[in-house]
Every structure is written in C-alpha cells, then in structure tokens.
Design a protein around this motif. Structure first.
Motif, PDB file in Angstrom:
ATOM      1  N   TYR A 105       0.858  -1.175   0.000  1.00  0.00           N
ATOM      2  CA  TYR A 105       0.000   0.000   0.000  1.00  0.00           C
ATOM      3  C   TYR A 105       0.898   1.229   0.000  1.00  0.00           C
ATOM      4  N   VAL A 106       0.743   2.090  -1.001  1.00  0.00           N
ATOM      5  CA  VAL A 106       1.595   3.271  -1.128  1.00  0.00           C
ATOM      6  C   VAL A 106       0.725   4.518  -1.145  1.00  0.00           C
ATOM      7  N   ILE A 107       1.120   5.495  -0.359  1.00  0.00           N
ATOM      8  CA  ILE A 107       0.504   6.821  -0.390  1.00  0.00           C
ATOM      9  C   ILE A 107       1.599   7.791  -0.811  1.00  0.00           C
ATOM     10  N   GLY A 108       1.264   8.680  -1.740  1.00  0.00           N
ATOM     11  CA  GLY A 108       2.272   9.617  -2.197  1.00  0.00           C
ATOM     12  C   GLY A 108       1.681  10.867  -2.810  1.00  0.00           C
ATOM     13  N   LYS A 109       2.583  11.721  -3.245  1.00  0.00           N
ATOM     14  CA  LYS A 109       2.214  12.945  -3.945  1.00  0.00           C
ATOM     15  C   LYS A 109       2.884  12.929  -5.313  1.00  0.00           C
ATOM     16  N   PHE A 110       2.202  13.532  -6.278  1.00  0.00           N
ATOM     17  CA  PHE A 110       2.822  13.712  -7.584  1.00  0.00           C
ATOM     18  C   PHE A 110       2.846  15.197  -7.901  1.00  0.00           C
ATOM     19  N   HIS A 111       3.828  15.589  -8.668  1.00  0.00           N
ATOM     20  CA  HIS A 111       3.920  16.970  -9.145  1.00  0.00           C
ATOM     21  C   HIS A 111       4.370  16.930 -10.595  1.00  0.00           C
ATOM     22  N   LEU A 112       3.619  17.606 -11.438  1.00  0.00           N
ATOM     23  CA  LEU A 112       3.984  17.757 -12.848  1.00  0.00           C
ATOM     24  C   LEU A 112       4.412  19.202 -13.068  1.00  0.00           C
ATOM     25  N   THR A 113       5.658  19.396 -13.424  1.00  0.00           N
ATOM     26  CA  THR A 113       6.155  20.723 -13.766  1.00  0.00           C
ATOM     27  C   THR A 113       5.868  20.927 -15.248  1.00  0.00           C
ATOM     28  N   ARG A 114       5.002  21.922 -15.540  1.00  0.00           N
ATOM     29  CA  ARG A 114       4.575  22.170 -16.921  1.00  0.00           C
ATOM     30  C   ARG A 114       4.608  23.676 -17.189  1.00  0.00           C
ATOM     31  N   PRO A 115       5.772  24.202 -17.576  1.00  0.00           N
ATOM     32  CA  PRO A 115       5.932  25.652 -17.747  1.00  0.00           C
ATOM     33  C   PRO A 115       4.958  26.279 -18.741  1.00  0.00           C
ATOM     34  N   GLN A 116       4.618  25.549 -19.789  1.00  0.00           N
ATOM     35  CA  GLN A 116       3.779  26.131 -20.844  1.00  0.00           C
ATOM     36  C   GLN A 116       2.299  26.206 -20.469  1.00  0.00           C
ATOM     37  N   ILE A 117       1.815  25.256 -19.675  1.00  0.00           N
ATOM     38  CA  ILE A 117       0.368  25.227 -19.406  1.00  0.00           C
ATOM     39  C   ILE A 117       0.028  25.244 -17.917  1.00  0.00           C
TER      40      ILE A 117
END
Length: 143
Positions: A105-117
């Motif tokens: 069982y995994v709990i986590g955070k994601f982050h997408l770095t998207r300079p254009q949008i």
C-alpha cells in the motif's frame, strides 16, 4: 533448551520477514522510479508497465472509476496527449506498507512541472499485489 530453540526460530522468522519486506520495498520504489523516468521521456506505454495488465485493474480519478489496463492507458493518452501536457513528473512517497503477504500500500504525492500550461499536482494511493512473482499496481486512486 526448548525456549532457546523457540526464541531462535522466532528471531530467524522475523529476520526473514524483514529481509523480504526490504527487498519488496526496494523493488516497488524501483518501479516507481522507472515510471518517473519513462513518463519524463514521454513514454506512456513504458510508464504503464508498473500496472497490472488485466481488465480487473482499477483507476479512480476525478471523472470516476476506470476499469482495465487498456482503458487506463487510453485515458492517460487522452489526458496527456503531448510532452507539454505531460511535463516533468516527480513522485514523493509518504508511506509504503505491507498490510499482508504479497500486498503493498503506497501513499504519495505527484507533481507535474509544466511551464507552458501550468503545473499540476495531487495525491495518490496505490494498491500493489505480487502476482506471479512480480509487483504490479492493481488499483490507483489519484486526485
């Protein structure tokens, strides 16, 4: 003497269980690292290798529940059609537990770095199973 044998057996069992968990933990974290690399290379199909290739895979997101590997891959491709929308992925693992044998069982955070949008981020919960000796995500809830 019986107590000593019992104690030694207990300690041996505990050591083997911890070693297995450490190996499994390393394997799962390795899969998540590989997924990050694949995503950041723009390779959605390779990113999906962490998921169970089954119609029973579940993905829960903003729009509801998706059933099946192919439908989940399709949704990823539709939601992230190009490199600009995919951005650069970073996972932060908050918790990784093994509630049962061959279950993680995994709990986590994601982050997408998207300079254009614009950047995107959220949290996820992954249910993993060890199937035929391989760890795979059987359920993903991302929001």
């Amino acid at each position: 003497m019986k107590k000593l044998h019992g104690l030694l057996l207990f300690l041996f069992t505990l050591t083997v269980a911890q070693a297995q968990t450490a190996t499994d933990r390393k394997t799962i974290l390795g899969i998540l690292d590989r997924q990050t690399t694949d995503w950041n290379a723009g390779n959605t199909e390779a990113f999906m290798n962490g998921y169970w290739k089954s119609d029973s895979l579940t993905f829960v997101g903003k729009v509801g529940v998706t059933y099946g590997y192919d439908a989940t891959l399709s949704n990823y491709k539709r939601r992230y059609p190009d490199r600009a929308s995919m951005g650069t992925l970073k996972f932060t693992i908050i918790k990784l537990d093994f509630p049962a044998r061959d279950v993680a069982y995994v709990i986590g955070k994601f982050h997408l770095t998207r300079p254009q949008i614009g950047d995107a981020e959220g949290h996820f919960t992954l249910l993993w199973r060890k199937i035929k000796g391989q760890w795979v995500i059987v359920s993903d809830h991302s929001s």
